[in-house]
Write an enzyme that holds these catalytic residues in place. Sequence first.
Site, PDB file in Angstrom:
ATOM      1  CB  CYS A 127       3.643   7.087   4.501  1.00 22.19           C
ATOM      2  SG  CYS A 127       2.532   7.450   3.178  1.00 22.19           S
ATOM      3  CD  GLU A 167       1.417  11.391   3.131  1.00 24.77           C
ATOM      4  OE1 GLU A 167       1.663  10.632   4.088  1.00 24.77           O
ATOM      5  OE2 GLU A 167       1.838  11.195   1.991  1.00 24.77           O
TER       6      GLU A 167
HETATM    7  C1  UN1 Z   1       3.257   7.198   0.612  1.00 25.36           C
HETATM    8  O1  UN1 Z   1       3.773   6.151   1.026  1.00 25.36           O
HETATM    9  O2  UN1 Z   1       3.803   8.308   0.848  1.00 25.36           O
HETATM   10  O3  UN1 Z   1      -1.999   4.421  -0.288  1.00 25.36           O
HETATM   11  C2  UN1 Z   1       2.068   7.267  -0.251  1.00 25.36           C
HETATM   12  C3  UN1 Z   1      -0.891   4.088  -0.723  1.00 25.36           C
HETATM   13  C4  UN1 Z   1      -0.384   4.835  -1.933  1.00 25.36           C
HETATM   14  C5  UN1 Z   1       0.315   6.096  -1.545  1.00 25.36           C
HETATM   15  C6  UN1 Z   1       1.344   5.970  -0.450  1.00 25.36           C
HETATM   16  N1  UN1 Z   1      -1.508   5.148  -2.799  1.00 25.36           N
HETATM   17  O4  UN1 Z   1      -0.222   3.203  -0.243  1.00 25.36           O
END
Ligand code: UN1
Length: 514
Positions: free
Chosen positions: A300, A266
Amino acid sequence: MNTSALPDTGHLAERAEEALARCGVERLPEPVGAAGTARTPVTGGILFPVEFDTADSTARAITAVQGAFPAWRDTPAPVRGALVRRLGELLREHKEDLAELVTLEAGKIRSEALGEVQEMIDVCEFAVGLSRQLYGRTMPSERPGHRLMETWHPLGVVGVITAFNFPVAVWSWNTCIALVCGDTVVWKPSELTTLTASACHALLMRAARETGAPADVHRVVLGGREVGEALVDDARVALVSATGSTAMGKAVAPRVAARMGRYLLELGGNNAAVVAPSADLDLVMRGSVFAAAGTAGQRCTTLRRLIVHEDVVEEVVERITDAYGRLRDRIGDPFAEDTLVGPLIGERGHTAMRDALARAEADGGRVLVGGSRRLEEAAKDAYYVEPAVVRMPAQTEVVREETFAPILYVLTYRTLEEAVELHNGVPQGLSSAIFTGDQAEAERFLSAAGSDCGIVNVNIGTSGAEIGGAFGGEKETGGGRESGSDSWKAYMRRATNTVNFSGDLPLAQGVRFL
Ligand code: UN1
């Protein structure tokens, strides 16, 4: 709000120690051998020395969890669920403590830190339910007196590698699911969030003691590249689940593949929202400002590109510039109640932001708001920045890259085809959104010919996904899915079983032999 005031590092170290003690981390190990440190981005100061692992101690951790695997594998799945249920209770009890550590080490504002721990609690509940629902299918056999079915078995040792920006939630997505699936886990957190990781491990160990699970169902290994590589290269690690940058994923994937291990990645996102002329602009504002500037642009799922229809672009730009202007007074100490934007994790993020803005300007982009560094006089090693909005004439190279900082590029389009082409014209494929009042347009964006991302939303921003869905994305995002839906299947091995109760032995496909 007095944004020139930041807490003192010594005071933050005391707060960290107290929160750790409440979570059951009794003593911070004295550094021996490979030594590291715990730092806070709030002031940029060093909190404590921390003992880092080595390749050898990582191998020993793998040996330990591998030793616990047979007993854990043979524990009925609903009984394994009891461990995760207890962890969920402890997380509820220690929600404030863990959130405190998340703010200290990752710099998240209080409400986002609490939200991250809530995400862990939610995953625990999901995983407990799952512990009674690891369903296999049965299929009609083509032969009389035969049963064709599949069963799911635990995989073995799972290596979990997580990033600084979600120091606790991403661990729980992987670990809670892996544990109910019957796997044992070695966790390598980011070397920037080792205290938070120690607290999670301590809470899980307490849950293990109280529910009678083997202590070695889980180990944490602290450190940087050397430790990560030891985990990735060890053939005893059946699955490596890694969350982080695309560069990290590109280093991990071939190494795991070379030993025929499994990996689940991921990685980076370069998430966009399309704003159609029929969009409710109030929703666009609320959804975009949180997605783009929240977590100081370090998710992310952060919104990095806003692809706006020409007819509404001037109004959108005016409103977003105005909203960002109001954010300016809300940048600072992430512990303060009215702060909305905390610090970047460190100098690298700040340099990347500065360089990206310079490149965008060289490409003809216009910085409409933000981009400056703040609070430098208060703490020279802390990196607070004003979230920036940049109007771009085209989707140039810098826009196609993920810069892990709060920069929102605004692009324009005329037809939906053009918008989708711009949208999909980047190497990453994590999260996406369309804001529209036109149902057919929304459906086209959701269809196979629309967004090419793993997460596709309508009238909601790109970040802040719920745990019940599968989380992950395509292309350079790595293709893996974590958390909800049927992501659990990546943590188990499938066996296809044919059972013959016919008393005869007919071959499949009508083959005759002897
Ligand atoms: C991440 O930034 O690795 O959807 C995860 C989201 C959070 C998870 C982000 N529930 O922004």
